[in-house]
Design a protein around this motif. Structure first.
Motif, PDB file in Angstrom:
ATOM      1  N   VAL A  45       0.838  -1.269  -0.050  1.00 10.59           N
ATOM      2  CA  VAL A  45      -0.025  -0.174   0.017  1.00 10.59           C
ATOM      3  C   VAL A  45       0.674   1.289   0.043  1.00 10.59           C
ATOM      4  CG1 VAL A  45      -2.100  -1.038   1.126  1.00 10.59           C
ATOM      5  CG2 VAL A  45      -0.192  -0.014   2.359  1.00 10.59           C
ATOM      6  N   ASP A  46       1.983   1.343  -0.529  1.00 12.22           N
ATOM      7  CA  ASP A  46       3.133   2.249  -0.611  1.00 12.22           C
ATOM      8  C   ASP A  46       3.065   2.922   0.809  1.00 12.22           C
ATOM      9  OD1 ASP A  46       4.906   4.032  -1.694  1.00 12.22           O
ATOM     10  OD2 ASP A  46       3.386   5.169  -2.673  1.00 12.22           O
ATOM     11  N   TYR A  47       3.450   2.275   1.887  1.00 11.39           N
ATOM     12  CA  TYR A  47       3.122   2.777   3.274  1.00 11.39           C
ATOM     13  C   TYR A  47       4.174   3.925   3.481  1.00 11.39           C
ATOM     14  CZ  TYR A  47       1.152   3.484   7.807  1.00 11.39           C
ATOM     15  OH  TYR A  47       0.462   3.750   9.002  1.00 11.39           O
ATOM     16  N   VAL A  48       3.818   5.081   4.347  1.00 10.01           N
ATOM     17  CA  VAL A  48       4.903   6.163   4.706  1.00 10.01           C
ATOM     18  C   VAL A  48       4.118   6.113   6.241  1.00 10.01           C
ATOM     19  CG1 VAL A  48       5.447   8.554   4.751  1.00 10.01           C
ATOM     20  CG2 VAL A  48       5.217   7.331   2.524  1.00 10.01           C
ATOM     21  N   GLY A  49       5.186   6.179   7.241  1.00 12.99           N
ATOM     22  CA  GLY A  49       5.054   6.653   8.546  1.00 12.99           C
ATOM     23  C   GLY A  49       4.755   5.218   9.366  1.00 12.99           C
ATOM     24  N   ALA A  50       4.411   5.520  10.620  1.00 16.20           N
ATOM     25  CA  ALA A  50       4.258   4.397  11.518  1.00 16.20           C
ATOM     26  C   ALA A  50       3.269   3.641  11.331  1.00 16.20           C
ATOM     27  CB  ALA A  50       4.135   4.937  13.091  1.00 16.20           C
ATOM     28  N   GLY A  51       2.990   2.307  11.071  1.00 18.33           N
ATOM     29  CA  GLY A  51       1.977   1.614  10.994  1.00 18.33           C
ATOM     30  C   GLY A  51       2.123   0.290  11.732  1.00 18.33           C
ATOM     31  N   THR A  52       1.118  -0.591  12.137  1.00 16.70           N
ATOM     32  CA  THR A  52       1.160  -1.809  12.622  1.00 16.70           C
ATOM     33  C   THR A  52       0.092  -2.888  11.943  1.00 16.70           C
ATOM     34  OG1 THR A  52       1.225  -0.675  14.817  1.00 16.70           O
ATOM     35  CG2 THR A  52       0.660  -3.159  14.784  1.00 16.70           C
ATOM     36  N   ILE A  53       1.064  -4.073  11.475  1.00 18.83           N
ATOM     37  CA  ILE A  53       0.491  -4.992  10.862  1.00 18.83           C
ATOM     38  C   ILE A  53      -0.056  -6.176  11.888  1.00 18.83           C
ATOM     39  CG2 ILE A  53       0.530  -6.879   9.142  1.00 18.83           C
ATOM     40  CD1 ILE A  53       1.053  -4.053   7.891  1.00 18.83           C
ATOM     41  N   GLU A  54      -1.451  -6.353  12.021  1.00 17.60           N
ATOM     42  CA  GLU A  54      -2.094  -7.081  13.298  1.00 17.60           C
ATOM     43  C   GLU A  54      -1.860  -8.856  12.783  1.00 17.60           C
ATOM     44  OE1 GLU A  54      -4.843  -5.685  15.531  1.00 17.60           O
ATOM     45  OE2 GLU A  54      -3.703  -4.069  15.997  1.00 17.60           O
ATOM     46  N   PHE A  55      -2.070  -9.594  13.480  1.00 16.31           N
ATOM     47  CA  PHE A  55      -1.822 -10.947  12.775  1.00 16.31           C
ATOM     48  C   PHE A  55      -2.344 -11.768  14.086  1.00 16.31           C
ATOM     49  CE2 PHE A  55       1.907  -9.461  10.621  1.00 16.31           C
ATOM     50  CZ  PHE A  55       1.878 -10.033   9.404  1.00 16.31           C
ATOM     51  N   ILE A  56      -2.967 -12.829  13.842  1.00 14.41           N
ATOM     52  CA  ILE A  56      -3.442 -13.930  14.427  1.00 14.41           C
ATOM     53  C   ILE A  56      -2.739 -15.348  14.384  1.00 14.41           C
ATOM     54  CG2 ILE A  56      -5.523 -14.765  13.070  1.00 14.41           C
ATOM     55  CD1 ILE A  56      -7.082 -15.017  15.700  1.00 14.41           C
ATOM     56  N   ALA A  57      -2.460 -15.866  15.621  1.00 15.22           N
ATOM     57  CA  ALA A  57      -1.679 -17.104  15.674  1.00 15.22           C
ATOM     58  C   ALA A  57      -2.449 -18.030  16.151  1.00 15.22           C
ATOM     59  CB  ALA A  57      -0.421 -16.877  16.298  1.00 15.22           C
ATOM     60  N   ASP A  58      -2.594 -19.252  15.671  1.00 12.89           N
ATOM     61  CA  ASP A  58      -3.056 -20.430  16.312  1.00 12.89           C
ATOM     62  C   ASP A  58      -1.888 -20.971  17.136  1.00 12.89           C
ATOM     63  OD1 ASP A  58      -3.739 -22.758  17.039  1.00 12.89           O
ATOM     64  OD2 ASP A  58      -4.369 -23.475  15.134  1.00 12.89           O
TER      65      ASP A  58
END
Length: 613
Positions: A266-279
């Motif tokens: 998404v051509d990201y600029v700045g601070a971001g968080t990718i959230e995952f769910i783990a089994d």
């Protein structure tokens, strides 16, 4: 570097941004509603501009007023913090169109990740693994029910435009789906103006793992490793830590690489968080971790990442927004030690975690932890906004060192008379499963009352506190050949308690009261007087509003028979729905609540008479 910055937010995040901006020599401008005129972030900023009434929709959610405040104050940039308009692409565009610098990702990136169904489709294209579910546009209840049947229960209904745990319901059986869907859609429409939902397979042993990512305008994207946010209550994070316990290097490398691909997509600029769910049923494995969503802003839990990397993420935000490249490349970033953060909320665990409001007559969190707060002693906790009082963060060479340090800080916390969840946090940190890092998002719900702090202090703590209400000298009632005894009666948090005193221990004095702190709990200990005890124990069936709010629904009528625990009505307050239930089996003898009505704290909403009365 940006020279002047308006912070379009309030509370602890506004104070956090001000601290870094000041260190960089950047002039700060705060904004405030009528309820926040004397707030800490207003006092700490170089300048402050009023933006409207207390309700967020009339102040902090008014983008036009925020931009006007920036122009009025001469600020050249706007930092949205988190919450409010931080992930609103239209607001970001309006800021840029006004000739101001937006301290955040590009509006197109916000839009791309703002709708969960479209975001998941994009992640699939980028080769990021996603949770099995339904992302389609057919929102007919019967079709959604069919999709839930196809996926297989349990499922999770999530608002397409959701976030912060709102617009989310777990459903375990087909019979419960329709009611859960209606509730989820109603909350989504109220919170986000969009009632569309998606459906995901609910992972039975889930851990919430997220990766901090950062991009600049020069095409660089890095990750700053992962956080574990598995300890949650009603989908709201309670305790967060970094790095994730049990994460081996191969799994970490795979997970963080997927997060970088997601940001690049998404051509990201700045601070971001990718959230995952783990089994986590077989530990953390790369093939059992799936993308959930991206938060296109700074996260509440960002301090734990700062503590293990030595990076100031707000400084990075300001530098990237100023056009500078990322201060560090991936190979220069390392994990050092372990950090844990606890969210201290103004809420009463003993009353179903209902938010608590009022003035902080006493507020002391000590000086051994990193404290992120927007209040000081004497400030008020308002009913208009999120009830978080502070974030407490500790770091250690090991997870156990960080855990013990955080427990020590919370055990000595003094918060009065506002109720807090400090005692609950102590219990959570001390729980054997947390100590052993046997984590999943259902731990708190599973343990239930086992994590609730005691209603009264220990007898030893009470005796120690009562000692300050006693002066040296013999007690009255001395008899020859017998040790004089006296039962001293106190009120502790409004409840009666007794302490036995013996010869030589002193006599009671007329000091009114003393505050007692133990294991995160704070009580007022005062001399027992009949007038003070009046009304201390209710039990009369009166259903009172626990806080100011609006009646969303009334489920009973006067004269109805009700069972203990049966929902009577639903109150919307502090951005949450609160169900008020019958305290015992009985009859609705009085009902003064009506749907849509605004009520004040302690307003009588209903009265239940016992069935045998």
């Amino acid at each position: 570097m940006i020279q002047s910055l308006l912070i379009a937010n309030r509370g602890e995040i506004a104070c956090r941004i001000i601290r870094t901006a000041r260190a960089l020599g950047v002039r700060t401008v705060a904004v405030y509603s009528d309820a926040d005129a004397d707030a800490l972030h207003v006092r700490e900023a170089d300048e402050a501009v009023p933006i409207g009434p207390a309700a967020a929709r009339d102040s902090y959610l008014r983008g036009d007023r925020l931009i006007a405040a920036a122009r009025e104050s001469g600020a050249e940039a706007i930092h949205p913090g988190y919450g409010f308009l931080s992930e609103n692409a239209d607001f970001a565009e309006a800021v840029i169109a006004a000739g101001l610098v937006w301290v955040g990702p590009r509006p197109d990136s916000i839009r791309a990740m703002g709708l969960k169904d479209a975001a998941k489709a994009r992640m699939i294209e980028a080769g990021v693994p996603v949770t099995p579910g339904y992302l389609g546009g057919d929102q007919r209840p019967e079709h959604l029910g069919e999709e839930a049947d196809r996926i297989g229960y349990p499922v999770l209904i999530k608002a397409v435009a959701g976030g912060g745990g709102k617009g989310m319901r777990r459903v375990d059986a087909a019979a419960d789906f329709a009611d859960a869907l209606a509730s989820c859609q109603r909350e989504a429409a109220a919170s986000f103006g969009d009632d569309r939902v998606l459906i995901e397979k609910y992972v039975l042993a889930p851990r919430h793992i997220e990766v901090q990512v950062f991009g600049d305008t020069h095409g660089n994207v890095v990750h700053l490793f992962e956080r574990d946010c598995s300890l949650q209550r009603r989908h709201q994070k309670v305790i967060e830590e970094a790095p994730a316990p049990g994460m081996d290097e191969d799994t970490r490398a795979s997970l963080c690489a997927a997060a970088v691909r997601a940001a690049q997509a998404v051509d990201y600029v700045g601070a971001g968080t990718i959230e995952f769910i783990a089994d986590a049923s077989e530990g953390l494995r790369a093939d059992r971790i799936w993308f959930m969503e991206m938060n296109t802003r700074l996260q509440v839990e960002h301090p734990v990442t700062e503590e293990i990397t030595g990076v100031d993420l707000v400084e990075w935000q300001l530098r990237v927004a100023s056009g500078e490249p990322l201060p560090l490349r991936q190979e220069a970033l390392r994990i050092s030690g372990h950090a844990i953060e606890a969210r201290l909320y103004a809420e009463d665990p003993a009353r179903g975690f209902l938010p608590s409001t009022g003035t902080l007559e006493a507020f002391d969190l000590g000086d051994t932890a990193r404290i992120e707060t927007g209040v000081t002693e004497g400030d008020a906790i308002s009913p208009f906004y999120d009830p978080m009082i502070a974030k407490l963060v500790t770091r250690g060479a090991t997870r156990e060192q960080a855990r013990r340090a955080l427990m020590n800080t919370l055990e000595g916390a003094v918060v009065w008379p506002v109720k807090s969840n400090a005692g609950f946090l102590v219990k959570a940190l001390a729980h054997p499963d947390f100590v052993a890092a046997r984590l999943d998002t259902g731990l708190i719900a599973r343990e239930g009352e086992a994590l609730l702090p005691p209603a009264l202090p220990s007898r030893q703590a009470l005796a120690d506190a009562a000692a300050s209400l006693v002066s040296p000298g013999p007690l009255p009632g001395f008899r020859l050949n017998a040790a004089p005894r006296l039962t001293a009666r106190f009120l502790v948090g409004g409840e009666p308690a007794e302490i036995d005193w013996s010869e030589g221990e002193g006599e009671l004095v007329e000091q009114d009261d003393v505050l007692l702190a133990e294991d995160g709990q704070t009580w007022r200990v005062e001399r027992f007087r009949a007038s003070a005890a009046a009304g201390a124990s209710a039990g009369d069936g009166a259903i009172l509003a626990p806080m100011p709010g609006r009646i969303l629904s009334v489920e009973v009528a006067a004269g109805d028979r009700v069972a203990k625990g049966q929902r009577l009505l639903t109150l919307e307050a502090m951005k949450m729905e609160h169900g008020l239930v019958a305290p015992f089996d009985g009859i609705v003898a009085e009902l003064s609540a009506s749907t849509g009505a605004q009520v004040q704290v302690d307003a009588l909403l209903a009265r239940i008479e016992r069935a045998d009365a």
